[in-house]
Design a protein around this motif. Structure first.
Motif, PDB file in Angstrom:
ATOM      1  N   GLY A   1      12.635 -13.285 -13.359  1.00  0.00           N
ATOM      2  CA  GLY A   1      13.586 -13.241 -14.454  1.00  0.00           C
ATOM      3  C   GLY A   1      14.778 -12.343 -14.200  1.00  0.00           C
ATOM      4  N   SER A   2      14.621 -11.394 -13.279  1.00  0.00           N
ATOM      5  CA  SER A   2      15.720 -10.476 -12.955  1.00  0.00           C
ATOM      6  C   SER A   2      16.679 -11.058 -11.922  1.00  0.00           C
ATOM      7  CB  SER A   2      15.161  -9.144 -12.460  1.00  0.00           C
ATOM      8  OG  SER A   2      14.518  -9.289 -11.200  1.00  0.00           O
ATOM      9  N   GLY A   3      16.382 -12.294 -11.448  1.00  0.00           N
ATOM     10  CA  GLY A   3      17.330 -12.961 -10.560  1.00  0.00           C
ATOM     11  C   GLY A   3      16.938 -13.034  -9.106  1.00  0.00           C
ATOM     12  N   LEU A   4      15.652 -12.884  -8.814  1.00  0.00           N
ATOM     13  CA  LEU A   4      15.187 -12.961  -7.434  1.00  0.00           C
ATOM     14  C   LEU A   4      14.270 -14.176  -7.314  1.00  0.00           C
ATOM     15  CD1 LEU A   4      14.027  -9.837  -5.426  1.00  0.00           C
ATOM     16  CD2 LEU A   4      13.436 -12.160  -4.795  1.00  0.00           C
ATOM     17  N   ALA A   5      14.694 -15.187  -6.557  1.00  0.00           N
ATOM     18  CA  ALA A   5      13.949 -16.441  -6.439  1.00  0.00           C
ATOM     19  C   ALA A   5      13.326 -16.566  -5.058  1.00  0.00           C
ATOM     20  CB  ALA A   5      14.866 -17.632  -6.704  1.00  0.00           C
ATOM     21  N   HIS A   6      12.152 -17.192  -5.005  1.00  0.00           N
ATOM     22  CA  HIS A   6      11.387 -17.317  -3.765  1.00  0.00           C
ATOM     23  C   HIS A   6      11.018 -18.781  -3.562  1.00  0.00           C
ATOM     24  CE1 HIS A   6       7.480 -15.963  -1.459  1.00  0.00           C
ATOM     25  NE2 HIS A   6       8.302 -16.669  -0.710  1.00  0.00           N
TER      26      HIS A   6
ATOM     27  N   THR B   1       0.826  -1.207   0.000  1.00  0.00           N
ATOM     28  CA  THR B   1       0.000   0.000   0.000  1.00  0.00           C
ATOM     29  C   THR B   1       0.858   1.254   0.000  1.00  0.00           C
ATOM     30  OG1 THR B   1      -0.153  -0.192   2.416  1.00  0.00           O
ATOM     31  CG2 THR B   1      -1.959  -1.109   1.134  1.00  0.00           C
ATOM     32  N   ALA B   2       2.112   1.120   0.412  1.00  0.00           N
ATOM     33  CA  ALA B   2       3.053   2.250   0.388  1.00  0.00           C
ATOM     34  C   ALA B   2       4.458   1.698   0.535  1.00  0.00           C
ATOM     35  CB  ALA B   2       2.754   3.241   1.511  1.00  0.00           C
ATOM     36  N   GLY B   3       5.452   2.518   0.181  1.00  0.00           N
ATOM     37  CA  GLY B   3       6.850   2.130   0.301  1.00  0.00           C
ATOM     38  C   GLY B   3       7.421   1.633  -1.013  1.00  0.00           C
ATOM     39  N   THR B   4       8.737   1.391  -1.004  1.00  0.00           N
ATOM     40  CA  THR B   4       9.418   0.960  -2.219  1.00  0.00           C
ATOM     41  C   THR B   4      10.261  -0.283  -1.966  1.00  0.00           C
ATOM     42  OG1 THR B   4      11.305   2.426  -1.783  1.00  0.00           O
ATOM     43  CG2 THR B   4       9.525   3.297  -3.155  1.00  0.00           C
ATOM     44  N   ILE B   5      10.438  -1.062  -3.040  1.00  0.00           N
ATOM     45  CA  ILE B   5      11.329  -2.216  -3.038  1.00  0.00           C
ATOM     46  C   ILE B   5      12.274  -2.034  -4.211  1.00  0.00           C
ATOM     47  CG2 ILE B   5      11.524  -4.721  -3.164  1.00  0.00           C
ATOM     48  CD1 ILE B   5       8.520  -4.814  -2.351  1.00  0.00           C
ATOM     49  N   SER B   6      13.552  -1.876  -3.924  1.00  0.00           N
ATOM     50  CA  SER B   6      14.549  -1.685  -4.977  1.00  0.00           C
ATOM     51  C   SER B   6      15.394  -2.945  -5.111  1.00  0.00           C
ATOM     52  CB  SER B   6      15.459  -0.497  -4.663  1.00  0.00           C
ATOM     53  OG  SER B   6      14.715   0.699  -4.608  1.00  0.00           O
ATOM     54  N   TRP B   7      15.503  -3.437  -6.330  1.00  0.00           N
ATOM     55  CA  TRP B   7      16.259  -4.651  -6.618  1.00  0.00           C
ATOM     56  C   TRP B   7      17.243  -4.340  -7.735  1.00  0.00           C
ATOM     57  CZ3 TRP B   7      18.381  -8.902  -5.454  1.00  0.00           C
ATOM     58  CH2 TRP B   7      18.627  -9.930  -6.366  1.00  0.00           C
ATOM     59  N   LYS B   8      18.528  -4.385  -7.398  1.00  0.00           N
ATOM     60  CA  LYS B   8      19.590  -4.038  -8.349  1.00  0.00           C
ATOM     61  C   LYS B   8      19.368  -2.648  -8.941  1.00  0.00           C
ATOM     62  CE  LYS B   8      20.501  -8.822  -9.780  1.00  0.00           C
ATOM     63  NZ  LYS B   8      20.530  -9.781 -10.925  1.00  0.00           N
ATOM     64  N   GLY B   9      18.883  -1.744  -8.104  1.00  0.00           N
ATOM     65  CA  GLY B   9      18.703  -0.361  -8.520  1.00  0.00           C
ATOM     66  C   GLY B   9      17.373  -0.048  -9.174  1.00  0.00           C
ATOM     67  N   GLU B  10      16.540  -1.073  -9.410  1.00  0.00           N
ATOM     68  CA  GLU B  10      15.241  -0.875 -10.059  1.00  0.00           C
ATOM     69  C   GLU B  10      14.117  -1.054  -9.033  1.00  0.00           C
ATOM     70  OE1 GLU B  10      12.329  -3.088 -13.346  1.00  0.00           O
ATOM     71  OE2 GLU B  10      14.287  -3.942 -12.805  1.00  0.00           O
ATOM     72  N   GLN B  11      13.159  -0.144  -9.030  1.00  0.00           N
ATOM     73  CA  GLN B  11      12.011  -0.290  -8.151  1.00  0.00           C
ATOM     74  C   GLN B  11      11.061  -1.342  -8.729  1.00  0.00           C
ATOM     75  OE1 GLN B  11      10.020   3.255  -6.851  1.00  0.00           O
ATOM     76  NE2 GLN B  11      11.892   4.172  -6.022  1.00  0.00           N
ATOM     77  N   ILE B  12      10.743  -2.360  -7.912  1.00  0.00           N
ATOM     78  CA  ILE B  12       9.968  -3.498  -8.412  1.00  0.00           C
ATOM     79  C   ILE B  12       8.659  -3.703  -7.662  1.00  0.00           C
ATOM     80  CG2 ILE B  12      12.017  -4.728  -9.244  1.00  0.00           C
ATOM     81  CD1 ILE B  12      11.750  -6.500  -6.681  1.00  0.00           C
ATOM     82  N   GLN B  13       8.261  -2.758  -6.796  1.00  0.00           N
ATOM     83  CA  GLN B  13       7.063  -2.979  -5.986  1.00  0.00           C
ATOM     84  C   GLN B  13       5.788  -3.136  -6.825  1.00  0.00           C
ATOM     85  OE1 GLN B  13       8.997  -0.288  -5.671  1.00  0.00           O
ATOM     86  NE2 GLN B  13       7.796   1.549  -6.052  1.00  0.00           N
ATOM     87  N   ASN B  14       5.816  -2.681  -8.080  1.00  0.00           N
ATOM     88  CA  ASN B  14       4.654  -2.839  -8.955  1.00  0.00           C
ATOM     89  C   ASN B  14       4.956  -3.705 -10.180  1.00  0.00           C
ATOM     90  OD1 ASN B  14       2.839  -1.113  -7.449  1.00  0.00           O
ATOM     91  ND2 ASN B  14       4.087   0.616  -8.161  1.00  0.00           N
TER      92      ASN B  14
END
Length: 236
Positions: A75-80, A54-67
């Motif tokens: 595909g950008s290299g983040l596995a769960h 609902t608010a805030g940011t998630i940056s992964w390798k310099g790119e914001q990915i929250q949306n």
């Protein structure tokens, strides 16, 4: 590498995450510990795109990915690796592993290289190659879930309760493999784990999440000796 800043998540009118912030650097193991209902699983699900903040940011390798779409994040290299492992019980071990390559275009040589790494880390999977996922023990299924994630060649692996439902000796084996994987490949790990003692033992840093807020953070060795942590999570 990963930076979470002032992240808020709500389910309806219930605020589950209340502005948490933390980071994971390249090649680092970071633990996120806390009791049931603290928001740990929600944190991982939000980072991987399964839940929208609902608010805030998630940056992964310099790119914001929250949306961003889940497919883009993977595909950008983040596995769960989700809680409960969630392998495909009707597929063989090999077929389960191959599904992990879907996030990136891969030639045969690269797939073979990735399989070699997985089988080197988890020899038991090679022995069970043609068996159905349903036939594996809980520990073997956890190894398969981690192996499947590795087939996507991630830079960061998020593990949600990898010790859940496992016998103590198997838990030690799984955590040994996580540590070995980190040392061999420099893969970053964000570990959510209720077995706080084991999590603090292998992580370099840790964050304590309580009712949606981070209440303590610091080097794992310091937190392991903190009287508040020992009383609440380590049995005194």
């Amino acid at each position: 590498m990963l930076k979470v800043d002032d992240l808020h998540v709500s389910y309806g009118h219930i605020e589950v995450l209340k502005g948490i912030s933390f980071s994971v650097e390249m090649g680092e193991i970071v633990a996120l510990i806390g009791g049931n209902g603290a928001g740990k699983t929600t944190t991982l699900s939000t980072i991987s795109g399964l839940v929208r903040p609902t608010a805030g940011t998630i940056s992964w390798k310099g790119e914001q990915i929250q949306n961003a779409a889940v497919e883009h994040i993977v595909g950008s290299g983040l596995a769960h690796c989700p809680e409960g492992r969630r392998i495909f019980p009707g597929l063989t071990v090999l077929e389960n592993l191959i599904t992990g390559t879907a996030s990136r275009a891969r030639n045969k040589a690269e797939v073979e290289e990735d399989l070699t790494l997985v089988f080197d880390l988890f020899p038991r999977l090679k022995e069970r190659l043609k068996q159905g996922g349903w036939s594996l023990s809980g520990g073997e299924q956890q190894m398969l879930a981690i192996g499947r994630a590795l087939m996507g060649r991630p830079s960061l692996l998020m593990l949600d309760e990898p010790s859940l439902g496992l016998a103590p000796i198997v838990i030690e084996q799984v955590f040994d493999k996580i540590l070995e994987l980190n040392k061999r490949t420099k893969l970053g790990v964000l570990l959510v784990e209720q077995n706080s003692a084991m999590a603090l033992e292998i992580a370099s840093r840790a964050f304590v999440l309580e009712t949606g807020a981070i209440t303590l953070s610091g080097p794992s060795a310091e937190l392991a000796n903190d009287p508040r942590i020992r009383e609440a999570y380590l049995g005194g």
